[in-house]
Design an enzyme around this catalytic site. Structure first.
Site, PDB file in Angstrom:
ATOM      1  N   GLU A 110     -29.020   8.816  24.713  1.00 24.68           N
ATOM      2  CA  GLU A 110     -27.949   7.896  24.618  1.00 24.68           C
ATOM      3  C   GLU A 110     -28.010   6.532  25.522  1.00 24.68           C
ATOM      4  O   GLU A 110     -27.105   6.166  25.363  1.00 24.68           O
ATOM      5  CB  GLU A 110     -26.938   8.833  24.544  1.00 24.68           C
ATOM      6  CG  GLU A 110     -26.438   9.337  23.240  1.00 24.68           C
ATOM      7  CD  GLU A 110     -25.464   9.041  22.139  1.00 24.68           C
ATOM      8  OE1 GLU A 110     -25.489   8.136  21.960  1.00 24.68           O
ATOM      9  OE2 GLU A 110     -26.007   9.424  21.325  1.00 24.68           O
ATOM     10  N   TYR A 112     -18.164   6.479  25.588  1.00 22.72           N
ATOM     11  CA  TYR A 112     -18.671   6.940  24.554  1.00 22.72           C
ATOM     12  C   TYR A 112     -19.937   7.340  24.863  1.00 22.72           C
ATOM     13  O   TYR A 112     -19.912   8.468  24.214  1.00 22.72           O
ATOM     14  CB  TYR A 112     -19.290   5.317  23.667  1.00 22.72           C
ATOM     15  CG  TYR A 112     -20.599   5.594  22.583  1.00 22.72           C
ATOM     16  CD1 TYR A 112     -19.888   6.364  21.292  1.00 22.72           C
ATOM     17  CD2 TYR A 112     -21.506   5.786  23.180  1.00 22.72           C
ATOM     18  CE1 TYR A 112     -21.109   6.477  20.456  1.00 22.72           C
ATOM     19  CE2 TYR A 112     -22.596   6.021  22.885  1.00 22.72           C
ATOM     20  CZ  TYR A 112     -22.735   6.294  20.942  1.00 22.72           C
ATOM     21  OH  TYR A 112     -23.304   6.605  20.147  1.00 22.72           O
ATOM     22  N   ASP A 132     -18.666   4.072  18.875  1.00 18.96           N
ATOM     23  CA  ASP A 132     -19.252   2.835  19.946  1.00 18.96           C
ATOM     24  C   ASP A 132     -18.420   1.745  19.085  1.00 18.96           C
ATOM     25  O   ASP A 132     -18.332   2.179  17.620  1.00 18.96           O
ATOM     26  CB  ASP A 132     -20.247   3.069  19.678  1.00 18.96           C
ATOM     27  CG  ASP A 132     -21.402   3.011  18.699  1.00 18.96           C
ATOM     28  OD1 ASP A 132     -20.756   3.583  17.450  1.00 18.96           O
ATOM     29  OD2 ASP A 132     -22.763   3.539  18.995  1.00 18.96           O
TER      30      ASP A 132
END
Ligand code: SF4
Length: 327
Positions: free
Chosen positions: A36, A115, A133
């Site tokens: 991520e 996020y 997002d």
């Protein structure tokens, strides 16, 4: 269709059509976190080899915490947004034993925003939380004709299935990366098309609402090419600031183009040739134009052969060096 049925439809589609990504189905918070962070502002295609390299070199968060920052920066070179690499290291070192298992506590860690914390919590720890997002904002905004990330997040939260929140989040990420693209969505193939309000009312172009983009500030500087027996002087940039801790050639201060002054930028340098070329590079918050200057004055330091070396440079300095080797 009820919220429950929408989630069920998406999960069924996910089971059949999910993208095969190396960080999927791994059930390991470290790998979810690493992927991520790497995926912020960066495409899957670019991230994949970096992710695989990092996992091969540092198999868990403790290995990463114990690695020298220089090694991490070297492996990160070329992926951009280098503060992510420094934050990655700081975050790994700050963990006492394991990652916290909920979004609220994950968001307290270095480099993990709203996020990323929700993505890790949903995917690695099955917290039933909406993960939004820019891509998911676009998909869900169109599906429900809602504008604004916070409005989308609030609405999406009521759809998150408690048994598979991570798969649900990844399904929406997939839709954003495949059918529901910004310009030419392939709605006929999208599993949401029967109930997508924007599609069925011809309003896709209205979601997300266009934001007026301000032009980026332009900066200018000189970069200094000291040459000694065919080798070029490189240095490690100070740890603080943009590209901190990375290798590069020396530069004058990066100033707004309107404030650029050639004599000030040259400083003490007396014997030089200004190259008839400009290296342009766009960062998130500004664009930079570097003019290479061949310096004939002598200076001690670390000289490398630019066609045969082991240094890892960020893209900006790779562009500078490529401009030299093309001559
Ligand atoms: S139907 Fe089209 S606009 Fe609606 S979510 Fe699917 S791809 Fe996006």
């Amino acid at each position: 269709m009820s919220n429950h049925n929408t989630a069920a439809l998406l999960l069924e589609y996910f089971d059949k059509h999910k993208r095969a990504l190396p960080w999927r189905g791994v059930n390991d918070a470290y790998k979810t976190w690493l992927s991520e962070i790497m995926l912020q502002q960066t495409t899957v295609k670019t991230v994949t080899p970096y992710y695989e390299k990092f996992i091969a070199k540092w198999a868990d968060v403790h290995a990463l915490a114990n690695a020298p920052l220089d090694d991490i920066l070297r492996e990160w070179a070329g992926l951009g947004y280098y503060s992510r690499a420094r934050n990655l290291h700081a975050c790994a070192q700050s963990l006492s034993v394991h990652f916290p298992q909920n979004a609220a506590d994950l968001a307290k860690l270095k480099g993990i925003g709203a996020y990323t914390s929700s993505a890790i919590a949903a995917i690695a720890f099955h917290e039933p939380i909406a993960v939004v997002d820019g891509n998911v904002e676009r998909v869900w905004g169109r599906f429900r004709t809602i504008n604004g990330l916070e409005n989308v997040r609030r609405d999406l939260q009521t759809y998150v299935p408690h048994d598979r929140p991570g798969d649900f989040a990844e399904m929406l990420m997939d839709l954003g990366a495949t059918h529901c693209s910004p310009r030419n969505p392939t709605c006929a193939l999208c599993p949401l098309n029967a109930d997508c309000v924007a599609y069925n009312t011809g309003k896709i172009a209205e979601y997300p609402a266009k934001k007026l983009k301000k032009p980026l500030p332009e900066k200018r500087a000189l970069c200094f090419i000291y040459v000694n027996e065919g080798r070029v002087l490189v240095e490690t940039r100070p740890n603080k600031g943009l590209l901190g801790g990375m290798s590069g050639v020396p530069c004058s201060e990066w100033v707004l183009a309107a404030d650029f002054n050639m004599a000030e930028a040259l400083g003490e340098i007396k014997d030089y040739t200004i190259k008839n070329t400009v290296i342009r590079h766009v960062f998130t918050h500004f664009a930079l134009e570097l003019t290479p200057v061949i310096v004939h004055d002598k200076r001690a330091g670390r000289y490398i052969d630019i066609s045969d070396h082991n240094e890892a440079f960020p893209t900006l300095f790779n562009k500078v060096l490529a401009s030299l080797s093309l001559e």
